[in-house]
Each structure stands twice: as C-alpha cells, then as structure tokens.
Design an enzyme around this catalytic site. Structure first.
Site, short mmCIF file in Angstrom:
data_model
loop_
_atom_site.label_atom_id
_atom_site.label_comp_id
_atom_site.label_asym_id
_atom_site.label_seq_id
_atom_site.Cartn_x
_atom_site.Cartn_y
_atom_site.Cartn_z
N HIS A 34 0.82 -1.22 0.00
CA HIS A 34 0.00 0.00 0.00
C HIS A 34 0.86 1.28 0.00
O HIS A 34 0.66 2.14 -0.88
CB HIS A 34 -1.00 -0.06 1.16
CG HIS A 34 -1.65 1.23 1.50
ND1 HIS A 34 -2.55 1.85 0.67
CD2 HIS A 34 -1.50 2.04 2.58
CE1 HIS A 34 -2.95 2.99 1.23
NE2 HIS A 34 -2.32 3.13 2.39
N HIS A 60 4.05 6.85 5.31
CA HIS A 60 2.87 7.55 5.80
C HIS A 60 2.07 6.79 6.86
O HIS A 60 1.39 7.41 7.68
CB HIS A 60 1.94 7.97 4.65
CG HIS A 60 1.01 6.90 4.16
ND1 HIS A 60 1.39 5.92 3.29
CD2 HIS A 60 -0.30 6.66 4.45
CE1 HIS A 60 0.36 5.13 3.06
NE2 HIS A 60 -0.67 5.54 3.74
N ASP A 61 2.13 5.46 6.87
CA ASP A 61 1.37 4.70 7.87
C ASP A 61 2.24 4.12 8.98
O ASP A 61 1.75 3.34 9.81
CB ASP A 61 0.59 3.55 7.19
CG ASP A 61 -0.76 4.02 6.62
OD1 ASP A 61 -1.34 4.97 7.16
OD2 ASP A 61 -1.22 3.40 5.62
N GLU A 64 1.12 5.73 12.50
CA GLU A 64 -0.26 5.38 12.83
C GLU A 64 -0.44 3.88 13.07
O GLU A 64 -1.18 3.47 13.96
CB GLU A 64 -1.16 5.84 11.68
CG GLU A 64 -2.63 5.89 12.05
CD GLU A 64 -3.45 6.43 10.88
OE1 GLU A 64 -3.28 7.60 10.52
OE2 GLU A 64 -4.25 5.66 10.33
N ASP A 65 0.24 3.06 12.30
CA ASP A 65 -0.06 1.61 12.32
C ASP A 65 1.05 0.71 12.83
O ASP A 65 0.89 -0.51 12.84
CB ASP A 65 -0.44 1.16 10.89
CG ASP A 65 -1.77 1.77 10.44
OD1 ASP A 65 -2.56 2.16 11.30
OD2 ASP A 65 -2.00 1.85 9.22
N ASP A 121 -3.39 8.66 -0.74
CA ASP A 121 -3.91 7.63 0.17
C ASP A 121 -5.38 7.35 -0.13
O ASP A 121 -5.81 6.18 -0.21
CB ASP A 121 -3.73 8.12 1.61
CG ASP A 121 -3.83 7.02 2.64
OD1 ASP A 121 -3.57 5.85 2.31
OD2 ASP A 121 -4.16 7.34 3.81
P1 NDP Z 1 -11.29 1.75 8.70
O1 NDP Z 1 -11.92 2.96 8.15
O2 NDP Z 1 -10.20 1.95 9.61
O3 NDP Z 1 -10.81 0.73 7.57
C1 NDP Z 1 -10.47 1.24 6.38
C2 NDP Z 1 -8.97 1.49 6.35
O4 NDP Z 1 -8.31 0.22 6.28
C3 NDP Z 1 -8.55 2.23 5.14
O5 NDP Z 1 -8.63 3.61 5.38
C4 NDP Z 1 -7.14 1.75 4.93
O6 NDP Z 1 -6.35 2.57 5.78
C5 NDP Z 1 -7.15 0.34 5.49
N1 NDP Z 1 -7.24 -0.79 4.54
C6 NDP Z 1 -6.65 -1.98 4.72
N2 NDP Z 1 -6.97 -2.84 3.75
C7 NDP Z 1 -7.76 -2.16 2.88
C8 NDP Z 1 -8.39 -2.54 1.67
N3 NDP Z 1 -8.26 -3.77 1.14
N4 NDP Z 1 -9.14 -1.63 1.03
C9 NDP Z 1 -9.26 -0.39 1.54
N5 NDP Z 1 -8.68 0.03 2.73
C10 NDP Z 1 -7.94 -0.86 3.38
O7 NDP Z 1 -12.41 0.86 9.26
P2 NDP Z 1 -12.70 0.61 10.75
O8 NDP Z 1 -12.96 -0.81 10.87
O9 NDP Z 1 -11.65 1.17 11.61
O10 NDP Z 1 -14.00 1.44 10.95
C11 NDP Z 1 -13.98 2.84 10.86
C12 NDP Z 1 -15.37 3.42 10.93
O11 NDP Z 1 -16.34 2.57 10.33
C13 NDP Z 1 -15.80 3.67 12.34
O12 NDP Z 1 -16.13 5.03 12.47
C14 NDP Z 1 -17.02 2.77 12.55
O13 NDP Z 1 -18.00 3.43 13.31
C15 NDP Z 1 -17.50 2.52 11.18
N6 NDP Z 1 -18.14 1.20 11.03
C16 NDP Z 1 -19.18 1.05 10.16
C17 NDP Z 1 -19.79 -0.18 10.00
C18 NDP Z 1 -20.89 -0.34 9.02
O14 NDP Z 1 -21.33 -1.45 8.75
N7 NDP Z 1 -21.41 0.72 8.42
C19 NDP Z 1 -19.36 -1.35 10.78
C20 NDP Z 1 -18.25 -1.09 11.63
C21 NDP Z 1 -17.68 0.15 11.74
P3 NDP Z 1 -4.76 2.83 5.62
O15 NDP Z 1 -4.54 3.74 4.48
O16 NDP Z 1 -4.41 3.44 6.93
O17 NDP Z 1 -4.19 1.50 5.43
ZN ZN Z 2 -2.57 4.57 3.93
#
Ligand code: NDP
Ligand code: ZN
Length: 175
Positions: A34, A60-61, A64-65, A121
C-alpha cells in the site's frame, strides 16, 4: 533528480516496520504494497519526483499503524519528511469516529505535501475498496467509506488538479 538512496532507505524502513502486517483484503496482501502504491501513484501518475514527498508516502502509515515514533523518523529522515508523516497520522488516543471527523476538519489546514500524500492515500484506498475490498464489509459500509473519503478530499480541492481527477475517477466506481 530524486534522492534515490533516501527513497530506498524509507522503503527499507517501512517494509521492516510493516513486516508482520497485512491489508484487509481476501488475499491478505503484504501491508507494504500500500505505501509503495502511494509512492507509485505520486510519481507515475502525478509526475512528482520530490524525495521528501515520495519518502513521506512510503512512511505515511508507520506512526499510525506500527510502533514507529516521531523521534525515530526525525533521527533517520529529518524534519521535513517527519512533519508530513505526522500531519497525515491520526491521533490513536481518539475514538475511530472522532478520528474520522478530525480528518475532515484538518484536511484543509495541513501542508501542501501532506495534502498530496493524503490525496494519494484516498485514491489508493478507494481503488482497493473496488478491486480488493476488506473482507466482510457490507455494501453500506463500503459506500460510507467512499462518502467519508470524498468529504475529506472536498476539503483539499485546488491542491492538484490531476490527483483530484484521479480521486474523482476512483469515486465514480462507488458501489
Ligand atoms: P477503517 O476505516 O479503519 O478501515 C479502512 C482502512 O483500512 C482504510 O482507510 C485503509 O487505511 C485500510 N485498509 C486496509 N486494507 C484495505 C483494503 N483492502 N481496502 C481499503 N482500505 C484498506 O475501518 P474501521 O474498521 O476502523 O471502521 C472505521 C469506521 O467505520 C468507524 O467510524 C465505525 O464506526 C465505522 N463502522 C461502520 C460499519 C458499518 O457497517 N457501516 C461497521 C463497523 C464500523 P490505511 O490507508 O491506513 O491502510
Ligand atoms: Zn494509507
């Protein structure tokens, strides 16, 4: 000309820090794919050659990660790169909902290079959300993710026309 040794140092550092992490897709791709993809989008699709920008994309991550600290980045990569990484890192002491809200609030206030990393991103994550989405995410949740991403990017309009067009093209694939 970019500082290739520094870019490779950032790639090596990020690969080491993310070595035990996987993306959320069904293939469980190595996490480092990524940050590499962000750097590739910025250089190959955005035309950027700035080492500071490409290093920040690769790193960048890390804060955070992973357990990477700001001090570690400062010592190895200096102030410019570290500042960008910190600008695009969420505060993990906040709740997930609060972090999502703060990204929208902060997006217009960060530096130009930080906005470019954030745009890349969001482009990469929306493309992933279409071609290799997180496993078990409902349609509604993927749609919410698209809409939140757009809210963040809408705060950064006027940063870079080509990257914004790439984001809009990715957003057009909203499921
Ligand atoms: P995230 O928003 O943290 O998960 C998405 C993040 O995961 C991306 O921003 C990316 O971040 C990373 N990522 C890793 N693999 C992938 C991939 N294959 N495709 C895209 N992104 C990927 O989700 P959370 O689980 O932390 O939930 C966040 C929000 O969602 C909360 O506010 C919660 O309330 C809500 N939520 C909603 C639900 C629903 O059904 N509507 C259920 C549960 C939660 P990076 O760039 O950092 O890698
Ligand atoms: Zn990222």
């Amino acid at each position: 000309m970019g500082n290739i040794p520094l870019i490779l140092k950032a790639l090596d550092f990020a690969a080491h820090k993310h070595r035990d992490q996987r993306r959320k897709n069904v293939e469980a791709s190595p996490y480092i794919n990524h940050p590499i993809e962000l750097a590739r989008v910025l250089s190959n699709e955005g035309g950027f050659i700035s080492s500071e920008l490409l290093c920040a994309a690769l790193l960048h991550d890390t804060v955070e990660d992973t357990k990477t600290t700001e001090e570690e980045l400062l010592e190895l990569f200096g102030e410019g790169i570290t500042r960008i990484v910190m600008e695009v890192s969420d505060d993990k002491t906040k709740t997930k909902a609060e972090r999502k809200r703060l990204q929208i609030v902060h997006a217009s206030k960060i530096s130009h290079h930080a906005k470019l990393v954030k745009l890349a991103d969001k482009i990469c994550n929306l493309r992933d959300m279409v071609h290799s989405p997180p496993t078990n995410w409902s349609l509604e949740r993927r749609r919410e993710y698209f809409d939140w991403s757009k809210q963040v990017v809408d705060q950064m309009r006027g940063t870079h026309a080509e990257l914004e067009a790439l984001f809009d093209a990715a957003y057009a694939q909203r499921p």
